[in-house]
Design a protein around this motif. Structure first.
Motif, mmCIF file in Angstrom:
data_model
loop_
_atom_site.group_PDB
_atom_site.id
_atom_site.type_symbol
_atom_site.label_atom_id
_atom_site.label_comp_id
_atom_site.label_asym_id
_atom_site.label_seq_id
_atom_site.Cartn_x
_atom_site.Cartn_y
_atom_site.Cartn_z
ATOM 1 N N ASP A 1 13.013 -39.124 -43.484
ATOM 2 C CA ASP A 1 12.017 -39.784 -44.338
ATOM 3 C C ASP A 1 10.643 -39.145 -44.225
ATOM 4 O OD1 ASP A 1 13.757 -41.655 -45.493
ATOM 5 O OD2 ASP A 1 13.520 -43.050 -43.824
ATOM 6 N N GLY A 2 10.621 -37.838 -43.963
ATOM 7 C CA GLY A 2 9.366 -37.101 -43.960
ATOM 8 C C GLY A 2 8.743 -36.891 -42.600
ATOM 9 N N LEU A 3 9.429 -37.293 -41.523
ATOM 10 C CA LEU A 3 8.865 -37.078 -40.188
ATOM 11 C C LEU A 3 8.805 -35.603 -39.825
ATOM 12 C CD1 LEU A 3 10.444 -39.958 -38.057
ATOM 13 C CD2 LEU A 3 8.142 -39.826 -39.039
ATOM 14 N N PHE A 4 9.666 -34.793 -40.462
ATOM 15 C CA PHE A 4 9.725 -33.367 -40.143
ATOM 16 C C PHE A 4 10.038 -32.594 -41.419
ATOM 17 C CE2 PHE A 4 12.384 -29.667 -38.887
ATOM 18 C CZ PHE A 4 11.432 -28.971 -38.162
ATOM 19 N N TRP A 5 9.411 -31.401 -41.555
ATOM 20 C CA TRP A 5 9.574 -30.582 -42.763
ATOM 21 C C TRP A 5 9.777 -29.115 -42.424
ATOM 22 C CZ3 TRP A 5 9.700 -32.651 -47.675
ATOM 23 C CH2 TRP A 5 9.330 -33.992 -47.767
ATOM 24 N N ARG B 1 6.592 -28.255 -39.974
ATOM 25 C CA ARG B 1 5.462 -29.127 -39.666
ATOM 26 C C ARG B 1 5.958 -30.543 -39.437
ATOM 27 N NH1 ARG B 1 3.648 -32.851 -43.386
ATOM 28 N NH2 ARG B 1 4.420 -32.673 -45.519
ATOM 29 N N SER B 2 5.111 -31.333 -38.814
ATOM 30 C CA SER B 2 5.419 -32.738 -38.580
ATOM 31 C C SER B 2 4.699 -33.611 -39.589
ATOM 32 C CB SER B 2 5.003 -33.148 -37.168
ATOM 33 O OG SER B 2 3.583 -33.296 -37.096
ATOM 34 N N ALA B 3 5.063 -34.888 -39.622
ATOM 35 C CA ALA B 3 4.388 -35.836 -40.506
ATOM 36 C C ALA B 3 2.937 -36.047 -40.105
ATOM 37 C CB ALA B 3 5.123 -37.173 -40.491
ATOM 38 N N MET B 4 2.611 -35.766 -38.831
ATOM 39 C CA MET B 4 1.236 -35.902 -38.358
ATOM 40 C C MET B 4 0.430 -34.622 -38.553
ATOM 41 S SD MET B 4 0.941 -39.041 -37.249
ATOM 42 C CE MET B 4 -0.589 -38.896 -36.354
ATOM 43 N N GLY B 5 1.059 -33.596 -39.123
ATOM 44 C CA GLY B 5 0.337 -32.373 -39.429
ATOM 45 C C GLY B 5 0.409 -31.297 -38.379
ATOM 46 N N ASN B 6 1.197 -31.469 -37.332
ATOM 47 C CA ASN B 6 1.407 -30.370 -36.384
ATOM 48 C C ASN B 6 2.121 -29.231 -37.099
ATOM 49 O OD1 ASN B 6 0.997 -32.813 -34.737
ATOM 50 N ND2 ASN B 6 1.418 -31.454 -33.017
ATOM 51 N N PRO C 1 4.506 -41.407 -34.908
ATOM 52 C CA PRO C 1 5.215 -41.149 -36.158
ATOM 53 C C PRO C 1 6.188 -42.249 -36.580
ATOM 54 C CG PRO C 1 5.043 -39.132 -34.892
ATOM 55 C CD PRO C 1 4.543 -40.226 -34.008
ATOM 56 N N PRO C 2 7.064 -42.760 -35.690
ATOM 57 C CA PRO C 2 7.936 -43.855 -36.138
ATOM 58 C C PRO C 2 7.165 -45.108 -36.533
ATOM 59 C CG PRO C 2 8.774 -42.857 -34.109
ATOM 60 C CD PRO C 2 7.382 -42.325 -34.320
#
Length: 277
Positions: free
Chosen positions: A87-91, A124-129, A194-195
């Motif tokens: 659900d977008g936590l990781f891209w 990238r991560s959902a938090m922008g890492n 993130p969760p």
């Protein structure tokens, strides 16, 4: 494992490469096995299912990156495209599209980096890492916008010269990054944000992140209450411009303690060993 945890430490820092298949078909099968186990499977990995929103990787990318990225990365591109997970936590990211954001973060600190390289954002991560691949240093740099850090992995640099490890790094560039994307950052109660953000704010798309309303660099709390969904490129560019970016080198700073654990010379830095190999 003994009372001091010595076996566990040795396992975590074990850089003896698992034998890599020489047949390309077998290499691709191993890549699928690792990704299924460590990224997608909820019992053995992070349990981040593909969202089926992928943009196919342009064919010219495979030609352009053929001599830059390991086969394992190119195979993951062919299998998934630029896809979101969990659900977008990781891209999985388009390195060309993300190059301007990478420059915003790296250009101010290039003279402070202990090596020179050209970097591409693979995930990238959902938090922008942002998880970067160096053309000469492999899976060696992460950008953490929450804390305004460019984080160097000198052990990755040390081992990337081994062709077998090069392929393995191509897989862990995604599986390891996915794990980091779920687990951090943490709030003051040591709960992963993130969760919490996913439950509170809902999924994000390929152009969005969970961004802080008041960034931590300006005194904002690292809390789900301080998050909102916002445009990824705009937010991360502003974070790079507002932050006093630091360069974090956890392994290099503690090489005297790390070297004996992995059975190497404490008097020689990982960067020195990599340049000699």
């Amino acid at each position: 494992m003994n009372d001091n945890g010595e076996e566990l430490s040795a396992g975590l820092w074990d850089f003896t490469p698992v034998p890599e298949p020489t047949d390309p078909v077998e290499q691709d099968a191993l890549t699928d096995e690792v990704i299924d186990r460590d990224l997608i499977d909820p019992d053995t990995g992070t349990g981040l299912a593909p969202m089926d929103v992928a943009t196919p990787v342009p064919e010219e990318y495979f030609t352009h990156f053929e001599d830059i990225l390991p086969r394992s990365v190119l195979h993951i591109w062919r299998r998934f495209g630029f896809e979101g997970f969990g659900d977008g936590l990781f891209w999985i990211t388009d390195p060309i599209a993300w190059a301007p954001v990478v420059r915003e973060w790296l250009d101010p600190v290039r003279e402070r980096l202990p090596f020179t390289d050209t970097f591409h954002c693979l995930a990238r991560s959902a938090m922008g890492n942002l998880f970067l691949w160096g053309e000469n240093s492999g899976h060696s740099v992460e950008i953490d916008p929450t804390y305004g850090e460019v984080i160097i992995d000198q052990l990755a640099i040390q081992s990337v010269q081994n062709p077998e490890v090069h392929q393995r790094q191509g897989r862990t560039a995604f599986s390891g990054a996915a794990d980091r994307s779920v687990e951090g950052p943490e709030d003051n109660a040591e709960r992963a944000l993130p969760p919490q953000a996913l439950e509170r704010l809902g999924p994000i798309n390929s152009h969005q992140v969970y961004g802080f309303v008041l960034p931590p660099a300006l005194g904002g709390p690292i809390s789900v209450d301080n998050l909102r969904i916002t445009d990824a490129h705009t937010y991360l560019t502003l974070q790079a411009q507002q932050n006093d970016i630091t360069v974090s080198d956890p392994v290099g700073a503690n090489w005297g303690q790390v070297a004996p654990i992995i059975g190497t010379d404490p008097g020689t830095s990982p960067l020195g060993q990599a340049s000699e190999s």
